[in-house]
Design an enzyme around this catalytic site. Structure first.
Site, short mmCIF file in Angstrom:
data_model
loop_
_atom_site.label_atom_id
_atom_site.label_comp_id
_atom_site.label_asym_id
_atom_site.label_seq_id
_atom_site.Cartn_x
_atom_site.Cartn_y
_atom_site.Cartn_z
N TYR A 133 8.80 60.80 -81.09
CA TYR A 133 9.02 62.10 -81.74
C TYR A 133 8.97 63.18 -80.67
CZ TYR A 133 7.87 66.12 -84.83
OH TYR A 133 7.83 67.34 -85.47
N LYS A 161 12.79 60.51 -83.25
CA LYS A 161 13.03 61.75 -83.99
C LYS A 161 13.22 62.84 -82.95
CE LYS A 161 10.65 65.08 -86.99
NZ LYS A 161 9.36 65.40 -87.67
N VAL A 203 14.36 63.33 -90.42
CA VAL A 203 12.98 63.50 -90.87
C VAL A 203 12.85 64.96 -91.27
CG1 VAL A 203 10.55 63.27 -90.30
CG2 VAL A 203 12.21 61.68 -89.32
#
EC number: 4.3.3.7
Length: 291
Positions: A133, A161, A203
């Site tokens: 992420y 992400k 997301v």
């Protein structure tokens, strides 16, 4: 492993800041009923910085249990301490998550080599599928494509992400790593374009309040149907923007309370949305057709 609209789930709290288990269950059911493709529990939107270790593990375990295999659950288990991230990731794996989401270490600003060793150590220690992420706006540290490409060869690192909102960066990641890992957006305002160029999902903060619309937009974008994706996304764009008038998750928690889905609680140092922004967020909810 995952695709579509993955909601970055808010953690419902009472006015005193205690976690509201009943509302948490209602949120899980709300997302299953409205087609959300996966739940990310205890990420940034879930107030991970202010949940202690036991609460962190408990919320992830409860979401897994409440979902009951009907929807994938991804546990947010990142930390700026490699040891702590391993502990949280192991806890989430034992709770039964489908994967873990690991944010780039924040505040201590490691080098690219430090980040590589950090994520590689977690992947080696805990054999659960893992997603990186990257959100330099919050971490003050940018996981660069060269490092992502190195990590894409680690067998249980299955995705990233990418929350920079930089489409050139997204395209580079897809071209360099897309055959080994899935690329997800972490920026609602640009997510449609990332998916149209080959990303596997988003997301999403917006999905907290508009789960059906986000599911349909993501499905259209992944299928390459720009016309349909744009038609849905245009109505969501005010939410994509206005849910960040103050630091996330302040606006989205206020919006969920306005919709009658959760109590008003949020933990310090975050505060309830300022009165000056109430009508701004309320209007965005109306434009999206959820209020």
């Amino acid at each position: 492993m995952f695709h579509g609209s993955l909601v970055a789930l808010a953690t419902p709290m009472r006015a005193d800041g205690s976690i509201d288990e009943q509302s948490l269950e209602q949120l899980v059911e709300f997302h299953i009923e409205n087609g959300t493709d996966g739940i990310v529990a205890v990420g940034t939107t879930g107030e991970s910085p202010t949940l202690d270790h036991d609460e962190h593990c408990w919320v992830i375990k409860r979401v897994v249990d409440m979902a009951g295999g009907r929807i994938p659950v991804i546990g947010g288990t990142g930390a700026n301490s490699t040891r702590e991230a391993i502990e949280l990731t192991r806890c989430a794996m034992e709770a039964g998550v489908d994967a873990c989401l690991l944010v780039v270490p924040y505040y201590n600003k490691p080098t690219q080599e430090g980040m590589y060793l950090h994520f590689a150590a977690i992947a080696e220690a805990v054999p659960v599928p893992q997603l990186l992420y990257n959100v330099p706006g919050r971490t003050a540290c940018d996981l660069l494509p060269d490092t992502v490409e190195r990590l894409s060869h680690v067998s249980n690192i299955v995705g990233i992400k990418e929350a920079t909102g930089d489409m050139q960066r997204a395209r580079e990641l897809i071209e360099r790593c897309g055959d080994r890992m899935d690329i997800f957006s972490g920026d609602d305002a640009t997510a449609m374009e990332l998916m149209l160029m080959g990303g596997k999902g988003n997301v999403s903060v917006t999905a907290n309040v508009a789960p059906r619309q986000m599911h349909e937009m993501c499905a259209a974008a992944i299928a390459g149907d720009r016309e349909m994706a744009e038609a849905i996304n245009s109505k969501l764009m005010p939410l994509h923007r206005k849910l960040f008038v103050e630091a996330n998750p302040i606006p989205v928690k206020w919006a969920l309370h306005e919709m009658g889905l959760i109590p008003p609680g949020i933990r310090l140092p975050l505060t309830v949305l300022s009165d000056a922004h109430h009508e701004t967020v309320r209007d965005a909810l109306r434009q999206a057709g959820v209020l």
